[in-house]
Design a protein around this motif. Structure first.
Motif, mmCIF file in Angstrom:
data_model
loop_
_atom_site.group_PDB
_atom_site.id
_atom_site.type_symbol
_atom_site.label_atom_id
_atom_site.label_comp_id
_atom_site.label_asym_id
_atom_site.label_seq_id
_atom_site.Cartn_x
_atom_site.Cartn_y
_atom_site.Cartn_z
ATOM 1 N N UNK A 149 9.764 -8.388 1.043
ATOM 2 C CA UNK A 149 8.955 -7.435 1.804
ATOM 3 C C UNK A 149 9.833 -6.563 2.684
ATOM 4 N N UNK A 150 10.847 -7.157 3.295
ATOM 5 C CA UNK A 150 11.772 -6.389 4.125
ATOM 6 C C UNK A 150 12.523 -5.361 3.294
ATOM 7 N N UNK A 151 13.023 -5.786 2.120
ATOM 8 C CA UNK A 151 13.765 -4.861 1.265
ATOM 9 C C UNK A 151 12.861 -3.731 0.780
ATOM 10 N N UNK A 152 11.623 -4.062 0.428
ATOM 11 C CA UNK A 152 10.692 -3.040 -0.045
ATOM 12 C C UNK A 152 10.390 -2.030 1.049
ATOM 13 N N UNK A 153 10.199 -2.502 2.257
ATOM 14 C CA UNK A 153 9.913 -1.623 3.371
ATOM 15 C C UNK A 153 11.119 -0.740 3.681
ATOM 16 N N UNK A 154 12.322 -1.329 3.677
ATOM 17 C CA UNK A 154 13.532 -0.575 3.990
ATOM 18 C C UNK A 154 13.792 0.493 2.937
ATOM 19 N N UNK A 155 13.632 0.122 1.666
ATOM 20 C CA UNK A 155 13.864 1.086 0.580
ATOM 21 C C UNK A 155 12.896 2.251 0.672
ATOM 22 N N UNK A 156 11.640 1.968 0.922
ATOM 23 C CA UNK A 156 10.642 3.030 1.004
ATOM 24 C C UNK A 156 10.937 3.971 2.165
ATOM 25 N N UNK A 157 11.358 3.428 3.313
ATOM 26 C CA UNK A 157 11.662 4.263 4.471
ATOM 27 C C UNK A 157 12.853 5.159 4.178
ATOM 28 N N UNK A 158 13.898 4.593 3.570
ATOM 29 C CA UNK A 158 15.078 5.385 3.253
ATOM 30 C C UNK A 158 14.756 6.492 2.252
ATOM 31 N N UNK A 159 13.860 6.223 1.323
ATOM 32 C CA UNK A 159 13.495 7.210 0.296
ATOM 33 C C UNK A 159 12.426 8.175 0.785
ATOM 34 N N UNK A 160 11.913 7.985 2.000
ATOM 35 C CA UNK A 160 10.882 8.873 2.509
ATOM 36 C C UNK A 160 9.523 8.646 1.878
ATOM 37 N N UNK A 161 9.289 7.422 1.395
ATOM 38 C CA UNK A 161 7.998 7.105 0.799
ATOM 39 C C UNK A 161 7.210 6.196 1.750
ATOM 40 N N UNK A 162 5.911 6.086 1.454
ATOM 41 C CA UNK A 162 5.080 5.186 2.230
ATOM 42 C C UNK A 162 5.259 3.750 1.776
ATOM 43 N N UNK A 163 4.945 2.813 2.658
ATOM 44 C CA UNK A 163 5.057 1.394 2.326
ATOM 45 C C UNK A 163 4.138 0.607 3.235
ATOM 46 N N UNK A 164 3.812 -0.615 2.796
ATOM 47 C CA UNK A 164 2.954 -1.495 3.581
ATOM 48 C C UNK A 164 3.488 -2.912 3.481
ATOM 49 N N UNK A 165 3.496 -3.618 4.618
ATOM 50 C CA UNK A 165 4.008 -4.990 4.632
ATOM 51 C C UNK A 165 3.487 -5.688 5.882
ATOM 52 N N UNK A 166 3.421 -7.010 5.800
ATOM 53 C CA UNK A 166 3.072 -7.836 6.961
ATOM 54 C C UNK A 166 4.355 -8.373 7.572
ATOM 55 N N UNK A 167 4.515 -8.148 8.873
ATOM 56 C CA UNK A 167 5.770 -8.440 9.546
ATOM 57 C C UNK A 167 5.480 -9.306 10.767
ATOM 58 N N UNK A 168 6.297 -10.321 10.959
ATOM 59 C CA UNK A 168 6.204 -11.174 12.140
ATOM 60 C C UNK A 168 6.974 -10.527 13.273
ATOM 61 N N UNK A 169 6.311 -10.270 14.398
ATOM 62 C CA UNK A 169 6.921 -9.610 15.553
ATOM 63 C C UNK A 169 6.757 -10.496 16.779
ATOM 64 N N UNK A 170 7.224 -9.986 17.879
ATOM 65 C CA UNK A 170 7.083 -10.667 19.167
ATOM 66 C C UNK A 170 6.487 -9.706 20.176
#
Length: 953
Positions: A326-347
């Motif tokens: 999920x992290x790789x998919x999100x990072x790749x989409x951001x770098x390519x200027x595309x949209x992406x969706x993922x569930x992320x654990x935050x604080x």
């Protein structure tokens, strides 16, 4: 420059401008057709904003270019016109000089003929003038003939004028040259010839000057016409620009403005939605730095706007994707200027876990290049936890306990294998069925299920033992736990029922319980359970102040049966005796086997008075003795048996359980010693009390006919201690016993039904007293309260009795108040309501006596036609020392006020009690502090003020 040349230049410029405008329009339209369609947008007008801007800018440039060209052309025309005017002026001056030169040549020639001595000087001057004239003539010719750069175009002069001027000028100049070259002797002749040539030259010069003036005027008129033509062309050009460029541009600008206004409103709505949405909305720049967040972001993460701006979302929230994919998919989409969706654990800011479901989409500029991202994040922390719980629940779903999940309408959605194993219904058979109808055994009353659902509705959980039916019809017990599952709005969405078959457990428990507490032969409670229940009865007697009794029963001659018929026959007799005993007593009574041929019967909750309780116990004992004397069919033989019964009365915890049983046993032996088949009480005082009660009853039957009853009156006052009435109290003036208190004979009168005639006598006397008081102003408004017994009130003709007494006495009905007890009104409530309404219609008022000591209920208070509540004296006596009783008193007063009822406190004996009652809103009082019960004579003295209330007795 000629007029035609100017017209050509003007036409060429107009054509060039028109062509330029046409090319601009065509280029704009071609550009619109070739413009690539970008990604769809909720604001399509913004995508055409750049092209509209370019169109407006190009239109402005075209207008400026046209204006600049027109201004340059006008400047050039003005300069050319100035130069032409200068050249024309110079040409006119030169033409005038030609005339002057001709005149000077003639004058100088005349001088040569008249002054021979000055010929040399005159010849020099003539030569100079001739040279000057030749030079000016050449310059003038440059102006007059086509091709001159100074005039720009040839002047329109008459050819004859030009030819005449040339001819005469040439002839004059030739004669002057000849004069200069002639010999002196011939000078006169040459002068004359020259003089002849001067006049034609002067005349030709005059005509040339005139022609030049006319040509100049013609040229000026042409220039004016040309200026008008240029003005018209300018106006046409401006109109063309307005039609072709300005008007479309204005329309485009207006359309764009309207679009922008609409888009601005939509942007405002979108901004409002972004602010009000419960999801976090974030906007980043091209480097993924936050440039805007909404209020929900601060609410979810704990970071304020100022703390978030300039930070990357991942860095600020300490994002920790649990899945590398999920992290790789999100990072790749951001770098390519595309949209992406993922569930992320935050604080969160405070360090707590925050699961976000993030949907990131690129923001693009007009050229389609990504210039940032917009992200919408939903808090899915609870959902993730719920999913984890569901995974655990899925494991637990396959447990050994049966589980059924239903919807809000109790229709089964899913069951586990244990459900099928216990009930016999497969998942397919159970699906869609209402669980209560599918498994209901019919053993429980509707009230049981109503209570279950009430608790489920209130507490969202219920558990308990339920009897259900399997598919094969077998009824079985189960331990059932039901939990209501609610949605976000608190409405029930599902029910989860978990149950286990407790058939074997109940059988084991029942066996153990029976072995421990029941007699194996008769199935009656054994000695151990009997002692436990006797202890409970004793505790209840202490709590409720109700006597109880223990019957100790021994079968007469039982040993003979065992010895002659055998123990098996004796056992059957014991079983039959147990059955008869259980059928004779009440459900709440206990029948136990003490051992051998001895039985014990425990009778709780007997009458309140010891005398009546003893009567109740003796009555039951007589029933038992009678039922046990009936013949027994044993082994095809009839057997007759009797029983000796001993009775021990139980009053609270004055003696131990062992002592109670011992006393009953002693009484039983007393019955045996008296000849068997008898009943004996242990306490001799009980027999004495019963004898005294019988004697008192005999005397009571003669009391009313012999006029032994007296009426006493106890004063009732208000908060200012002013009399408002009195309560009528019955007294018995016995000829031998003296004054008998009501507590000694009222209950006996109730039991013997003597209370009805006594109560009627009291009511009649009270009404007659009201009539007597009506004649005196000081007493005419005083009320009298009369107690009415349950037996008297239940008489069919009680309403008619009251009506008859009122009519015969003439008393004011509104001054008569009947006091009823709580227990009276609750028995046959419909009859009570009917009688009270009928009596109330007569004008008589009602009060509830001793309120709070019975089954107080707001339900009957609101339905009954009541006027007054009377606080029992037990509460008044203890309210200053008991917080509970004080609260009860305050509650009764408050409740009476809320219901619009009057409240009176009885038993007021101290100033402190009176002050407490007044302070809490009570306005009517009765008690020894205010006046003791006294005969009517003393009461009237109190009312007259002759005797203080405290001294009256």
């Amino acid at each position: 420059m000629s007029g035609s040349t100017a017209w050509l230049i003007a036409g060429a410029l107009a054509a060039a401008l028109a062509l330029a405008l046409l090319l601009v329009q065509l280029a704009y339209r071609a550009g619109r057709r070739r413009a690539p369609e970008g990604p769809s947008s909720r604001l399509p007008g913004l995508e055409s904003g750049a092209s509209a801007h370019r169109r407006v800018r190009l239109a402005i440039y075209v207008v400026l270019l046209a204006a600049a060209g027109h201004a340059a052309l006008l400047a050039w025309q003005a300069d050319a016109s100035l130069q032409r005017r200068q050249a024309e002026t110079e040409a006119a001056n030169l033409a005038g000089m030609q005339r002057m030169h001709s005149q000077r040549i003639g004058r100088i020639a005349s001088l040569l003929g008249q002054l021979p001595g000055e010929q040399l000087a005159s010849q020099a001057e003539l030569r100079a003038v001739l040279e000057r004239a030749e030079r000016d003539a050449r310059v003038l010719q440059e102006f007059l003939y086509a091709g001159s750069s100074r005039l720009g175009s040839a002047l329109a002069l008459d050819a004859a004028v030009l030819a005449g001027w040339e001819e005469t000028r040439t002839a004059l100049y030739r004669q002057a040259e000849a004069l200069l070259q002639a010999a002196p002797q011939r000078g006169s002749a040459r002068v004359a010839t020259l003089q002849q040539a001067v006049e034609p030259a002067l005349l030709a010069a005059e005509r040339l000057v005139l022609a030049l003036e006319q040509a100049t005027e013609a040229r000026q008129r042409s220039a004016v016409t040309l200026a008008k033509v240029w003005a018209a062309a300018t106006v046409s050009l401006l109109i063309a620009l307005a039609v072709i460029v300005a008007e479309p541009t204005a329309r485009a600008v207006r359309s764009q403005y309207l679009k922008l206004a609409t888009q601005a409103r939509e942007l405002e709505r979108l901004a409002l939605v972004a602010e009000l949405t419960t999801n976090a909305v974030m906007i980043t720049d091209g480097r993924q730095r936050l440039v805007w967040v909404n209020e929900a972001f601060s609410r979810l993460t704990g970071y304020r706007l100022g703390e978030a701006l300039g930070h990357s979302m991942a860095g600020l929230l300490q994002s920790q994707p649990t899945e590398q994919a999920a992290l790789a998919r999100l990072h790749t989409a951001v770098q390519a200027g595309r949209g992406a969706r993922a569930q992320v654990l935050n604080r969160r800011k405070d360090g707590r876990e925050l699961w976000l479901d993030i949907d990131m989409q690129p923001l693009r500029d007009g050229a389609g290049a990504a210039e940032g991202f917009v992200a919408v994040a939903a808090d899915v922390t609870e959902r993730r936890r719920a999913q984890a719980d569901l995974r655990i629940a899925a494991i637990a779903f396959d447990s050994l306990e049966a589980i059924a999940i239903t919807d809000a309408a109790q229709s089964i959605l899913r069951v586990n294998p244990a459900f099928t194993r216990i009930t016999g219904y497969s998942a397919a058979e159970a699906h869609g069925r209402v669980v209560g109808r599918l498994l209901r055994s019919g053993r429980h009353e509707p009230a049981f299920y109503e209570a279950m659902w009430r608790q489920l509705s209130a507490e969202r959980h219920w558990q308990g033992e339920v009897w259900n039916r399997r598919k094969n019809g077998q009824v079985y017990p189960e331990w059932l736990s039901i939990t209501a599952v609610t949605d976000e709005d608190g409405a029930v969405a599902n029910y989860v029922a978990v149950f286990t078959d407790i058939t074997q457990k109940k059988l084991a428990d029942e066996t153990i319980h029976n072995l421990a507490f029941y007699d194996a032969l008769t199935e009656l409670p054994n000695r151990r359970l009997m002692r436990d229940r006797l202890g409970q009865v004793q505790a209840s007697s202490v709590r409720h102040l109700r006597p109880a009794a223990v019957l100790f029963i021994d079968l007469d001659h039982f040993k003979e049966l065992n010895d002659t018929r055998g123990h098996d026959v004796g056992d059957r007799l014991l079983v039959e005796v147990a059955r008869r005993l259980q059928a004779t007593v009440r459900v709440n009574d206990t029948v136990a086997r003490q051992g051998g041929d001895e039985f014990v019967v425990i009778l709780p909750d007997l009458s309140e008075t010891p005398e009546q309780a003893a009567v109740d116990a003796e009555t039951v004992a007589e029933k038992v003795r009678a039922v046990l004397t009936r013949p027994y069919a044993l082994d095809e033989h009839e057997w007759h048996s009797t029983a000796s019964i001993g009775i021990s009365m139980l009053y609270g915890n004055e003696v131990s359980l062992d002592e109670i049983l011992k006393r009953a046993d002693i009484a039983m032996y007393e019955a045996k010693r008296s000849g068997r088949n008898a009943i004996r009480f242990f306490d001799p005082a009980t027999h004495a009390a019963m004898a005294a009660r019988i004697a008192l009853e005999a005397d009571l039957r003669h009391a009313l006919p012999q006029g032994e009853f007296r009426l006493h009156y106890q004063l009732q006052v208000d908060q200012w201690r002013q009399p408002v009435g009195a309560e009528v109290l019955l007294r018995w003036q016995h000829p031998r016993r003296g004054m008998v208190a009501p507590g000694s004979f009222i209950a006996l009168a109730e039991d013997t039904d003597l209370i009805s005639p006594i109560g009627h006598w009291v009511l009649r006397e009270a009404c007659q007293q009201l009539r007597r008081w009506a004649d005196a102003p000081a007493t005419r408004e005083l009320q009298l309260a009369v107690n009415v017994s349950a037996r008297q009130f239940r008489q069919i003709d009680f309403v008619e009795q009251v009506r008859g007494v009122l009519e015969s006495s003439g008393a004011n009905p509104r001054l008569l108040k009947l006091e009823l007890t709580e227990s009276l009104v609750l028995v046959n409530l419909a009859d009570t309501l009917a009688k009270m309404q009928a009596i109330n219609a007569l004008g008589v008022r009602f009060a509830i006596d001793d309120f709070g000591t019975g089954q107080s209920s707001l339900a009957y208070l609101t339905r009954l036609s009541l006027d007054q509540l009377k606080i029992d004296q037990t509460f008044v006596a203890s309210m200053l020392g008991s917080h509970t009783d004080a609260v009860i008193v305050q509650t009764i007063i408050g409740m009476a006020k809320s219901l619009g009822l009057e409240v009176i406190a009885e038993g007021v004996e101290t100033e402190e009690q009176l002050a407490f009652l007044v302070r809490n809103g009570c306005r009517r009082f009765q008690g020894y502090l205010l006046g003791r019960p006294v005969p009517i004579e003393q009461l009237e003295l109190q009312l007259a003020g002759a005797v203080p209330a405290e001294a009256a007795d």
